[in-house]
Design an enzyme around this catalytic site. Structure first.
Site, short mmCIF file in Angstrom:
data_model
loop_
_atom_site.label_atom_id
_atom_site.label_comp_id
_atom_site.label_asym_id
_atom_site.label_seq_id
_atom_site.Cartn_x
_atom_site.Cartn_y
_atom_site.Cartn_z
N HIS A 1 0.82 -1.22 0.00
CA HIS A 1 0.00 0.00 0.00
C HIS A 1 0.85 1.27 0.00
CE1 HIS A 1 -4.07 1.56 0.22
NE2 HIS A 1 -3.68 2.46 1.09
N ASP B 1 -7.41 4.61 8.74
CA ASP B 1 -8.70 4.76 8.07
C ASP B 1 -9.03 3.55 7.20
OD1 ASP B 1 -9.17 7.24 9.17
OD2 ASP B 1 -8.30 8.34 7.50
N GLU C 1 -11.53 14.07 12.26
CA GLU C 1 -10.76 14.38 11.06
C GLU C 1 -11.40 15.59 10.40
OE1 GLU C 1 -8.90 10.00 9.85
OE2 GLU C 1 -10.30 10.99 8.48
#
Length: 528
Positions: A102, A169, A281
């Site tokens: 990732h 997240d 956030e």
């Protein structure tokens, strides 16, 4: 004799990427050579074009580096053996542990070296990978293999009514991967990054030593590895603290037109005593973006035109993203607590949205968007991301120079732009992870998706943003850093550089591990 064989192994590895036509020949020779050391791993090296290609790519889809071989371990001992072969050779080969790939700039790649496929290890691992226990001193915890996914940790711990407090997240990442960076999200302001929620680690160092470490035992390695970008060892187990898991989440979004007001409210919320948020956030909303994004379809369709009209009026809006956990759908106290918490916030009247979702649905909110993009063939595209830490004292300057100037002028199709504050007191400065020096600092994430014919425009914007910060003296630090020279890395680590280098020499003196970070082997990669 062993060293001579190891040199031959490395010689073959070194030339595979430039002689792919000889893959079949190498596939025959390399296992025979490795058999002189340990026949148990010789058949776990793969050099077929498909496997090599997979390991030469990552989520960023911009950097491509071909390893000589990909290793599919079935035990921790396999990884130890591989690292020891390299460490003890006259010419060591580089090794990179690849979780979900990732990263966005080739950080999990190993040109001409060996990529350890941790996804394969997850499927083949013989030892128990996720185990929940209780200790009278530290409470509940979970022992997790470094190759395991956070989504699986969530489901396994929920069976006991427990869960980790700090998340990222996106949950389809490996435990070892996020702990090698820090692991941040909207919970970080309260619970700290994921690295601050780890009691103990099992690590295979760059020497091939298997070491159990904690804040009390082998402390230097423990602090090195957490946030250490994979430079000091491969994480094979992490002991993570657990808390009672809630069942429901009150999820809210508030819209602002004034950035100063937006940040003041954010800073107030993360410093509140008594009634506390569990998640905070923020996002930037601009004309060239969509009201909802792939990470979460939150706003009701009936409100899209109303919000779009407001964006057209102001050019740019700021959205506060909040969550409060609770346990029972009939719990009325949560609404009263939220009323107290929201009193005095200066968002635009009438632009307060909320909904109730399950705890799992909230934590795994990104997954549905991912699956939709995959079905449309829009997931495996370039992702020219830039993630920054900005001091609180300079966030207004950043807004003026970046959000309201560079981004508006360039007018690129807007991806997701996150901006939210953290408390430095929730971080442990003894660990390798780098933050801003101020007590409160912001993370800003430019999470763009491009096409293969336009992603360089986003990269150009990223470079302009970094140049602006340098020119006006904003003391920015990169999260998930990408630097090309050792001088840049020295500046990144600042006062920690000396200890970072000393730790490297102690735990990986032959510079074997994680070459894709480009910290100790500069300027070797290609960008297509």
């Amino acid at each position: 004799m062993a060293k001579n064989y190891t040199f031959l192994i490395y010689f073959i590895l070194l030339h595979i990427s430039s002689t792919l036509g000889k893959t079949e020949q190498c596939k025959i020779l390399l296992p025979k050579l490795l058999a002189n050391f340990d026949i148990s791993i010789s058949n776990k090296l793969y050099m077929d074009p498909e496997t090599i290609h997979h390991a030469s790519n990552d989520y960023g889809n911009m950097v491509h580096e071909f390893p000589a071989a990909v290793f599919h371990p079935s035990s921790i001992q396999d990884i130890i053996t591989l690292i020891k072969i390299s460490y003890n050779s006259s010419v060591p080969f580089s090794i990179a542990a690849r979780g979900q790939g990732h990263s966005t700039n080739g950080q999990a790649m190993a040109r001409d070296g060996v990529v350890v496929d941790m996804a394969s290890f997850r499927k083949q691992r013989k030892e128990v990978a996720i185990s929940v226990s209780e200790d009278p001193l530290i409470g509940y915890y979970v022992d997790v293999g470094g190759e395991q996914l956070w989504i699986d940790v969530l489901y396994a711990t929920l069976e006991h009514g427990l869960a980790p407090a700090s998340w990222t997240d996106y949950l389809y990442l490996t435990v070892g991967g996020t702990l090698s960076n820090a692991g941040i999200s909207g919970q970080t302001f309260r619970y700290g990054p994921q690295i601050n929620n780890v009691h103990e680690l099992d690590v295979i160092t760059g020497k091939g030593d298997f070491v159990t470490c904690s804040s009390e035992k082998n402390q230097e390695l423990y602090n090195s590895v957490l946030g250490g970008l994979g430079q000091f060892g491969v994480i094979t187990r992490a002991r993570i603290s657990l808390e009672p898991a809630p069942t429901m989440v009150k999820w809210m979004r508030l819209i602002y037109s004034d950035f100063s007001t937006f940040t003041k409210d954010q800073e107030r919320l993360i410093s509140m005593n008594g009634v506390k948020l569990n998640f905070l956030e923020g996002m930037v909303l601009m004309q060239q973006g969509s009201i909802n994004n792939w990470r979460s379809s939150f706003f009701p369709l009936s409100q899209h035109s109303r919000i779009a009209s407001l964006i057209n009026k102001h050019n740019i809006l700021y959205c506060l993203d909040l969550a409060k956990y609770y346990d029972h759908p009939s719990d009325k106290m949560v609404d009263k607590e939220i009323q107290v918490m929201l009193q005095g916030l200066a968002y635009i009247p009438g632009f307060h949205y909320e909904k109730n979702v399950s705890y799992v649905e909230f934590l795994n909110r990104v997954r549905s968007g991912e699956l939709k993009l995959q079905s449309q063939g829009l997931w495996d595209v370039p992702h020219p991301w830039l993630n920054l830490f900005i001091p609180k004292s300079q966030i207004l300057d950043f807004n003026s120079g970046v959000f309201k100037d560079i981004m508006l002028k360039r007018n690129l199709t807007n991806g997701i732009v996150l901006v939210y504050p953290m408390n430095k007191s929730k971080w442990d400065d003894r660990m390798s992870a780098i933050t801003s020096e101020e007590d409160v600092f912001y993370t800003v994430g430019f999470l763009h998706s491009g096409r293969f014919d336009d992603w360089k425009a986003y990269e150009a914007q990223n470079k302009e943003i970094l140049k602006f910060c340098s020119d006006v003296g904003i003391k920015v630090k990169q999260y998930l850093p990408n630097h090309n020279t050792q001088e840049d890395w020295k500046n990144h680590f600042g006062g920690k550089w000396k200890s970072f280098l000393e730790r490297k020499l102690q735990f990986d003196p032959r510079m074997i591990l994680s070459p894709g970070q480009k910290i100790f082997n500069n300027n070797y990669y290609q960008v297509f």
